[in-house]
Scaffold this motif. Sequence first.
Motif, PDB file in Angstrom:
ATOM      1  N   VAL A  82       0.880  -1.169   0.000  1.00 33.92           N
ATOM      2  CA  VAL A  82       0.000   0.000   0.000  1.00 33.92           C
ATOM      3  C   VAL A  82       0.915   1.215   0.000  1.00 33.92           C
ATOM      4  O   VAL A  82       1.520   1.564   1.005  1.00 33.92           O
ATOM      5  CB  VAL A  82      -0.937  -0.010   1.226  1.00 33.92           C
ATOM      6  CG1 VAL A  82      -1.870   1.201   1.173  1.00 33.92           C
ATOM      7  CG2 VAL A  82      -1.766  -1.295   1.255  1.00 33.92           C
ATOM      8  N   ASN A  83       1.050   1.809  -1.187  1.00 35.41           N
ATOM      9  CA  ASN A  83       2.065   2.855  -1.424  1.00 35.41           C
ATOM     10  C   ASN A  83       1.610   4.203  -0.869  1.00 35.41           C
ATOM     11  O   ASN A  83       0.742   4.847  -1.453  1.00 35.41           O
ATOM     12  CB  ASN A  83       2.288   2.965  -2.932  1.00 35.41           C
ATOM     13  CG  ASN A  83       3.267   4.066  -3.275  1.00 35.41           C
ATOM     14  OD1 ASN A  83       4.210   4.326  -2.524  1.00 35.41           O
ATOM     15  ND2 ASN A  83       3.037   4.727  -4.397  1.00 35.41           N
ATOM     16  N   PRO A  84       2.211   4.656   0.218  1.00 38.21           N
ATOM     17  CA  PRO A  84       1.722   5.894   0.845  1.00 38.21           C
ATOM     18  C   PRO A  84       1.840   7.112  -0.071  1.00 38.21           C
ATOM     19  O   PRO A  84       1.010   8.025   0.027  1.00 38.21           O
ATOM     20  CB  PRO A  84       2.617   6.060   2.074  1.00 38.21           C
ATOM     21  CG  PRO A  84       3.803   5.167   1.857  1.00 38.21           C
ATOM     22  CD  PRO A  84       3.339   4.071   0.948  1.00 38.21           C
ATOM     23  N   THR A  85       2.825   7.127  -0.984  1.00 41.14           N
ATOM     24  CA  THR A  85       3.067   8.357  -1.756  1.00 41.14           C
ATOM     25  C   THR A  85       2.015   8.613  -2.835  1.00 41.14           C
ATOM     26  O   THR A  85       2.025   9.669  -3.434  1.00 41.14           O
ATOM     27  CB  THR A  85       4.467   8.356  -2.420  1.00 41.14           C
ATOM     28  OG1 THR A  85       4.502   7.360  -3.436  1.00 41.14           O
ATOM     29  CG2 THR A  85       5.564   8.083  -1.409  1.00 41.14           C
ATOM     30  N   GLN A  86       1.125   7.655  -3.101  1.00 37.43           N
ATOM     31  CA  GLN A  86       0.104   7.927  -4.109  1.00 37.43           C
ATOM     32  C   GLN A  86      -1.248   8.289  -3.496  1.00 37.43           C
ATOM     33  O   GLN A  86      -2.213   8.507  -4.223  1.00 37.43           O
ATOM     34  CB  GLN A  86      -0.015   6.772  -5.101  1.00 37.43           C
ATOM     35  CG  GLN A  86      -0.656   5.516  -4.563  1.00 37.43           C
ATOM     36  CD  GLN A  86      -0.465   4.351  -5.522  1.00 37.43           C
ATOM     37  OE1 GLN A  86       0.632   3.853  -5.684  1.00 37.43           O
ATOM     38  NE2 GLN A  86      -1.536   3.917  -6.157  1.00 37.43           N
ATOM     39  N   ALA A 107      -6.641   9.976   5.357  1.00 34.30           N
ATOM     40  CA  ALA A 107      -7.757   9.135   5.801  1.00 34.30           C
ATOM     41  C   ALA A 107      -8.007   8.000   4.806  1.00 34.30           C
ATOM     42  O   ALA A 107      -8.305   6.864   5.196  1.00 34.30           O
ATOM     43  CB  ALA A 107      -9.018   9.985   5.952  1.00 34.30           C
ATOM     44  N   ASP A 108      -7.850   8.308   3.522  1.00 38.08           N
ATOM     45  CA  ASP A 108      -8.025   7.295   2.475  1.00 38.08           C
ATOM     46  C   ASP A 108      -6.952   6.215   2.612  1.00 38.08           C
ATOM     47  O   ASP A 108      -7.232   5.011   2.520  1.00 38.08           O
ATOM     48  CB  ASP A 108      -7.943   7.983   1.105  1.00 38.08           C
ATOM     49  CG  ASP A 108      -8.374   7.075  -0.054  1.00 38.08           C
ATOM     50  OD1 ASP A 108      -9.204   6.169   0.177  1.00 38.08           O
ATOM     51  OD2 ASP A 108      -7.888   7.277  -1.181  1.00 38.08           O
ATOM     52  N   LEU A 109      -5.717   6.645   2.880  1.00 45.95           N
ATOM     53  CA  LEU A 109      -4.608   5.698   3.081  1.00 45.95           C
ATOM     54  C   LEU A 109      -4.884   4.813   4.291  1.00 45.95           C
ATOM     55  O   LEU A 109      -4.741   3.587   4.250  1.00 45.95           O
ATOM     56  CB  LEU A 109      -3.297   6.474   3.273  1.00 45.95           C
ATOM     57  CG  LEU A 109      -2.055   5.686   3.719  1.00 45.95           C
ATOM     58  CD1 LEU A 109      -1.679   4.607   2.711  1.00 45.95           C
ATOM     59  CD2 LEU A 109      -0.864   6.627   3.936  1.00 45.95           C
ATOM     60  N   SER A 133     -13.211  -3.784  -7.129  1.00 49.34           N
ATOM     61  CA  SER A 133     -12.270  -2.870  -6.508  1.00 49.34           C
ATOM     62  C   SER A 133     -12.150  -3.218  -5.037  1.00 49.34           C
ATOM     63  O   SER A 133     -13.130  -3.635  -4.406  1.00 49.34           O
ATOM     64  CB  SER A 133     -12.784  -1.428  -6.640  1.00 49.34           C
ATOM     65  OG  SER A 133     -12.078  -0.578  -5.759  1.00 49.34           O
ATOM     66  N   SER A 134     -10.964  -3.041  -4.488  1.00 45.73           N
ATOM     67  CA  SER A 134     -10.768  -3.283  -3.060  1.00 45.73           C
ATOM     68  C   SER A 134     -11.659  -2.361  -2.240  1.00 45.73           C
ATOM     69  O   SER A 134     -12.022  -2.666  -1.108  1.00 45.73           O
ATOM     70  CB  SER A 134      -9.302  -3.045  -2.691  1.00 45.73           C
ATOM     71  OG  SER A 134      -8.478  -3.844  -3.507  1.00 45.73           O
ATOM     72  N   ARG A 135     -12.016  -1.220  -2.833  1.00 49.10           N
ATOM     73  CA  ARG A 135     -12.851  -0.256  -2.106  1.00 49.10           C
ATOM     74  C   ARG A 135     -14.318  -0.692  -2.009  1.00 49.10           C
ATOM     75  O   ARG A 135     -15.060  -0.183  -1.166  1.00 49.10           O
ATOM     76  CB  ARG A 135     -12.789   1.115  -2.784  1.00 49.10           C
ATOM     77  CG  ARG A 135     -11.386   1.705  -2.791  1.00 49.10           C
ATOM     78  CD  ARG A 135     -11.332   2.952  -3.656  1.00 49.10           C
ATOM     79  NE  ARG A 135      -9.975   3.318  -3.994  1.00 49.10           N
ATOM     80  CZ  ARG A 135      -9.229   4.171  -3.294  1.00 49.10           C
ATOM     81  NH1 ARG A 135      -9.708   4.750  -2.231  1.00 49.10           N
ATOM     82  NH2 ARG A 135      -7.990   4.441  -3.658  1.00 49.10           N
ATOM     83  N   VAL A 152     -17.131   6.316  -0.056  1.00 48.62           N
ATOM     84  CA  VAL A 152     -16.276   5.529  -0.933  1.00 48.62           C
ATOM     85  C   VAL A 152     -16.160   6.178  -2.314  1.00 48.62           C
ATOM     86  O   VAL A 152     -17.175   6.554  -2.918  1.00 48.62           O
ATOM     87  CB  VAL A 152     -16.816   4.085  -1.069  1.00 48.62           C
ATOM     88  CG1 VAL A 152     -15.856   3.240  -1.911  1.00 48.62           C
ATOM     89  CG2 VAL A 152     -17.019   3.460   0.307  1.00 48.62           C
ATOM     90  N   ARG A 153     -14.927   6.289  -2.784  1.00 43.22           N
ATOM     91  CA  ARG A 153     -14.673   6.864  -4.097  1.00 43.22           C
ATOM     92  C   ARG A 153     -14.499   5.718  -5.097  1.00 43.22           C
ATOM     93  O   ARG A 153     -13.699   4.810  -4.876  1.00 43.22           O
ATOM     94  CB  ARG A 153     -13.401   7.707  -4.021  1.00 43.22           C
ATOM     95  CG  ARG A 153     -13.049   8.407  -5.294  1.00 43.22           C
ATOM     96  CD  ARG A 153     -11.916   9.404  -5.061  1.00 43.22           C
ATOM     97  NE  ARG A 153     -11.794  10.244  -6.235  1.00 43.22           N
ATOM     98  CZ  ARG A 153     -11.095   9.914  -7.329  1.00 43.22           C
ATOM     99  NH1 ARG A 153     -10.429   8.784  -7.364  1.00 43.22           N
ATOM    100  NH2 ARG A 153     -11.071  10.713  -8.376  1.00 43.22           N
ATOM    101  N   LEU A 154     -15.255   5.755  -6.183  1.00 47.31           N
ATOM    102  CA  LEU A 154     -15.170   4.699  -7.191  1.00 47.31           C
ATOM    103  C   LEU A 154     -14.799   5.303  -8.541  1.00 47.31           C
ATOM    104  O   LEU A 154     -15.275   6.386  -8.886  1.00 47.31           O
ATOM    105  CB  LEU A 154     -16.521   3.973  -7.318  1.00 47.31           C
ATOM    106  CG  LEU A 154     -17.032   3.259  -6.072  1.00 47.31           C
ATOM    107  CD1 LEU A 154     -18.419   2.669  -6.348  1.00 47.31           C
ATOM    108  CD2 LEU A 154     -16.074   2.160  -5.620  1.00 47.31           C
ATOM    109  N   ILE A 155     -13.968   4.590  -9.294  1.00 44.35           N
ATOM    110  CA  ILE A 155     -13.694   5.003 -10.670  1.00 44.35           C
ATOM    111  C   ILE A 155     -14.080   3.851 -11.602  1.00 44.35           C
ATOM    112  O   ILE A 155     -14.128   2.687 -11.181  1.00 44.35           O
ATOM    113  CB  ILE A 155     -12.215   5.392 -10.910  1.00 44.35           C
ATOM    114  CG1 ILE A 155     -11.278   4.203 -10.687  1.00 44.35           C
ATOM    115  CG2 ILE A 155     -11.824   6.566 -10.020  1.00 44.35           C
ATOM    116  CD1 ILE A 155      -9.831   4.490 -11.076  1.00 44.35           C
TER     117      ILE A 155
END
Lengths: 295, 295
Positions: free
Chosen positions: B57-61, B66-68, B187-189, B272-275
């Motif tokens: 889980v890449n913190p820099t992206q 809170a999302d991280l 999606s994992s979300r 939840v944000r979905l794309i």
Amino acid sequence: MTIRIVRTVAELRATLEPHRAGRIGFVPTMGALHEGHLSLLRAAGAENTTVVLSLFVNPTQFGDAADLEAYPRTEEADIASAAHVGTHVVFAPSAAEMYPAGFATTVSVDGALTATLEGAVRGRSHFDGVATVVAKLLLAVQPDRAYFGAKDAQQVVVVRRMVTDLRIPVEIVACPTSRDADGLARSSRNARLSAEERTLAAAVPRSLRAAQDAFASGIRDPHRLTALVHEGLAHAGLDQEYVEIVDADSLEPLTDIARPALLALAVRVGQVRLIDNVVLDPGVDDRIVLERSTA
Amino acid sequence: MTIRIVRTVAELRATLEPHRAGRIGFVPTMGALHEGHLSLLRAAGAENTTVVLSLFVNPTQFGDAADLEAYPRTEEADIASAAHVGTHVVFAPSAAEMYPAGFATTVSVDGALTATLEGAVRGRSHFDGVATVVAKLLLAVQPDRAYFGAKDAQQVVVVRRMVTDLRIPVEIVACPTSRDADGLARSSRNARLSAEERTLAAAVPRSLRAAQDAFASGIRDPHRLTALVHEGLAHAGLDQEYVEIVDADSLEPLTDIARPALLALAVRVGQVRLIDNVVLDPGVDDRIVLERSTA
């Protein structure tokens, strides 16, 4: 083995494929080869089975179009010199091969490593240009070892950081600065000095040597050491861009020299910009040898 | 072969060394594996002799702490699922292994590729984070092929650009978006959606499908097609971040669809944000299959 000239990454990879069982040593240059470059090629030849040289005047690391334009280009002579010291492959791409239409990627190293010294004068985009082209060249050649001259000390630190951070699988080897008999660091730009300017430029190694002597005698205050250099350069009437003493690894400013420090400078002699540096290491005496040294 | 878990790049390289005679397929993920990830691992297994999965889980992206924080972490279950589909090596580094003290390098892709869509909403630093971590992972694993899901369409375009520009020797393979029976992109979300939100979220694939149907019937005006999507999403009361039609390669805005276009959107369903996205290709009919499709 005859020296092989390749112009594209595809040709380069195909040419190197049969050599990957051995060790590949790589010397990236902007051409206009001098004895300093040849010493890197010899070092690469001593430690590897295949030696690759790149010749590419990288436009993205020049802030100044006139400087880019004036940069010497001597490809035929470069290839002859490289062949003479046992180079196997010369990679001499066009700008379009390195930066094709749509090219959009930059590799940046942030912080003190690129904000100080050359980064402060030439702007951070200089080291973006360096880091990006070196990353591309390392990934195109995929060498076991890559050789850089210590004259571009900050470049070596930035490239090492980039290679470590991105995990590019290569060993970065820094070779000592190659100097002429009067101590002047060899540079492709020296060819543009008039005879008179050349005499003035010798104040650069003389001033660095004076600081080394003072350091060897026990002076550890960076201000006193840089003052000696300022004085020597001023005496020759050179236009000083910076004279700084920083930590040799982090390039952070120092108030005392308890561990290896880099004394680096940039001057202008007429139209020509010169850089030079020495490492001040409490554990090592590595003073510049000067032709008419009084030491 | 038992699945092997490694935590450092050194361990990873040593583990992969004996497998380099064959082909290495690599699937980079942030974990919380779902059927979409497993389809990438299966594709890698079908085309390569060794399959490597990364869980990081890449913190820099993440722009948003809170999302991280909320991003699901399910390592044990991920390893079991990966083993089940024939993964050989799992690379699960710590943040300190990926970004040790002194880390200072960023890989950036500039221009429309990162300024639009997700880049416009999440900020350009999102794709700096993606490009940097993907470059590092590709250079650590050195796979022959790397597999990405088409759901993150812009990520695929940015990664392809970066790999081409830096000459990283790897083939980037984009696999079709994996969808649930109601058409929702996996999606994992999605795990964070309530039952009610999940029902509302099904408006996303339904709206995209409506635009695909209109496109198949000959409508080529991007405004009319996005209007259909806006309407479908609004009907379900979803909070729309963007709905855009851009060139599938350059991600530049389009006024007419004469070549493959990307119809991409982002919505918020509760917290939840979905794309999601579909490609509108004049040459290909590749419509989303919906459970209760009336088509």
